[in-house]
Design a protein around this motif. Structure first.
Motif, short mmCIF file in Angstrom:
data_model
loop_
_atom_site.label_atom_id
_atom_site.label_comp_id
_atom_site.label_asym_id
_atom_site.label_seq_id
_atom_site.Cartn_x
_atom_site.Cartn_y
_atom_site.Cartn_z
N VAL A 115 0.83 -1.21 0.00
CA VAL A 115 0.00 0.00 0.00
C VAL A 115 0.87 1.26 0.00
N ALA B 299 -8.14 0.18 -4.96
CA ALA B 299 -7.26 1.02 -4.13
C ALA B 299 -6.41 1.93 -5.00
N LEU C 120 -8.95 0.76 3.28
CA LEU C 120 -9.75 0.43 2.11
C LEU C 120 -9.24 -0.84 1.44
N PHE C 121 -7.93 -0.87 1.19
CA PHE C 121 -7.35 -2.00 0.46
C PHE C 121 -7.47 -3.29 1.27
N VAL D 11 -6.27 4.68 2.76
CA VAL D 11 -6.06 3.77 1.63
C VAL D 11 -5.75 2.37 2.14
N SER E 238 -8.31 4.76 -6.44
CA SER E 238 -8.53 5.77 -5.40
C SER E 238 -7.29 6.64 -5.26
N CYS E 239 -6.11 6.01 -5.31
CA CYS E 239 -4.86 6.77 -5.21
C CYS E 239 -4.73 7.74 -6.38
#
Lengths: 256, 154
Positions: free
Chosen positions: A84, A242, A106-107, A103, A245-246
């Motif tokens: 991550v 993920a 989430l991941f 994050v 999202s990043c």
């Protein structure tokens, strides 16, 4: 998955009464009704709690010793952390660091949720669009808020492509706006559709195994291959969710 | 006591760490092609992006139509705009995938160079890669620092 299906096929009589979508049904475990709101603790909630428990256990128990040379479990926890951290650094840069906790949660939540869904008899909470869309909406609203907080009203320039002739701007802004609004939808849809299709496919194929008798080894072989593919997809889709999202976070932080 | 003539063991440590870090980043970029090599993932990503942009366009059209009582004109307008947005998404995703692929190929070439033990050539290919990156110019690409091996894909 096969074991799970055999019981259901037996219930339905002769294997033909198989319901591939039955596995996605919500059933309340602790019914809670407040006013018009149905806040029941369902099987979906139960598996979410289990996912959180697994992640907490994986993160906290092996790292309690804080060994300099990690054991197996600690190495796994550190590996997850590094995946991550690298993902965030590569796609959102240094400024993205402060959003690491979100994050990471989430991941890991999606990863464990997708993977535990492959256990026969379990429930895949990521196969419901309500769940995936809620997560995608949090990402979308969060990154939009970050964008406006960082750039003020200047974030609206994000919707105006550079170098476009000014007469085409109204049209382009509308198109960019729709494209931007489609982000959470596609984010939610992708994860939900992948999970739903994969599990429905597994169950449908599993039904053939019993119906075809001795020729059932053919779908059985297919099942083995597809189960392996599903493991890959479970990891891949959590990763994709993920990393997108990043990237949205990066757009909000740096515009373009 | 350390011998003053002997070079300090800490000398060049920073460079050694930097070299290791760079090598590791290169390895990671090569190994993390999980997402980018999966044609299935890319196909599904494009499919969902097409569908979702169109769905958003239609939804906006329908909502505005019921609100402003202009059915069906805004639905038709936003259907077309949604389709345009879908195509924009598609082209953007395809461009990103292309850029990632080109980068991967450059990295593979760089890795071959390193295996030959030819440090100079390796450095050259890395420079090529760096030069190549800005040219691929998709909108998420700018402002991205450092080795961009394993970002966005699906």
């Amino acid at each position: 998955m096969a074991e799970q299906t055999s019981t259901n096929g037996g219930d339905g009589g002769g294997g033909f009464g198989l319901h591939p979508m039955e596995q996605f049904e919500l059933s309340p475990i602790v019914p809670i009704q407040i006013g018009d709101l149905n806040l029941s603790f369902t099987n979906s909630s139960l598996w979410m709690v289990i996912a959180v428990a697994i992640i907490s256990a994986l993160m906290m128990l092996p790292t309690r010793g804080r060994a300099l040379i990690p054991g197996r479990a600690q190495a796994a926890a550190e590996m997850l952390y590094e995946v991550v951290a690298n993902m965030l650094r590569d796609s959102a840069g240094k400024e993205g660091r402060q959003y690491f906790p979100f994050v990471f949660c989430l991941f890991s939540f999606l990863l464990i949720g997708n993977l535990q869904g492959l256990i026969p008899g379990s429930f895949t909470f990521t196969s419901h669009i309500v769940v995936t869309f809620a997560l995608a909406a949090v990402v979308f609203l969060g990154t939009t808020a970050i964008g406006f907080a960082r750039h003020g009203i200047g974030f609206l320039k994000f919707f105006a492509p550079e170098g476009a002739p000014s007469w085409s701007l109204p049209l382009l802004v509308l198109i960019e706006l729709i494209s931007y609004l489609s982000r959470p939808v596609s984010l939610a849809l992708r994860l939900f559709a992948n999970m739903l299709v994969g599990h429905a496919l597994l169950k449908t194929l599993a039904g053939f195994v019993f119906v075809l008798g001795i020729a059932g080894v053919i779908p059985l072989a297919g099942l083995v291959a597809i189960t392996a593919l599903e493991v890959l997809i479970a990891i891949l889709q959590a990763y994709v969710f993920a990393i997108l999202s990043c990237i949205y976070l990066n757009d909000a932080l740096h515009m373009h | 006591m350390p011998d003053p003539d002997e070079p300090s063991p800490l000398k060049g440590l920073g460079e050694r760490i930097a070299a290791r870090r760079e090598a590791r980043a290169r390895d990671q970029a090569r190994n993390s092609s999980l997402a980018s090599t999966s044609g299935l993932g890319l196909g599904l990503r494009i499919a969902t992006e097409l569908v979702s942009a169109l769905a958003v366009g239609v939804a906006i059209g329908l909502i505005l139509d019921t609100w402003l009582n202009t059915a069906p004109w805004l639905l038709i307008t936003f259907f077309i705009l949604g389709a345009a947005a879908a195509m924009t998404n598609l082209i953007r995703t395809a461009k990103e995938a292309d850029a990632a692929q080109a980068r991967e190929r450059a990295e593979a070439a760089g890795a071959d160079g390193a295996r030959d033990g030819n440090a100079r050539r390796d450095g050259d290919t890395r420079a090529d890669r760096d030069r190549e990156r800005p040219g691929t110019g998709s909108r998420t690409d700018t402002n991205r620092p450092g080795n961009g091996g394993n970002e966005r894909e699906g």
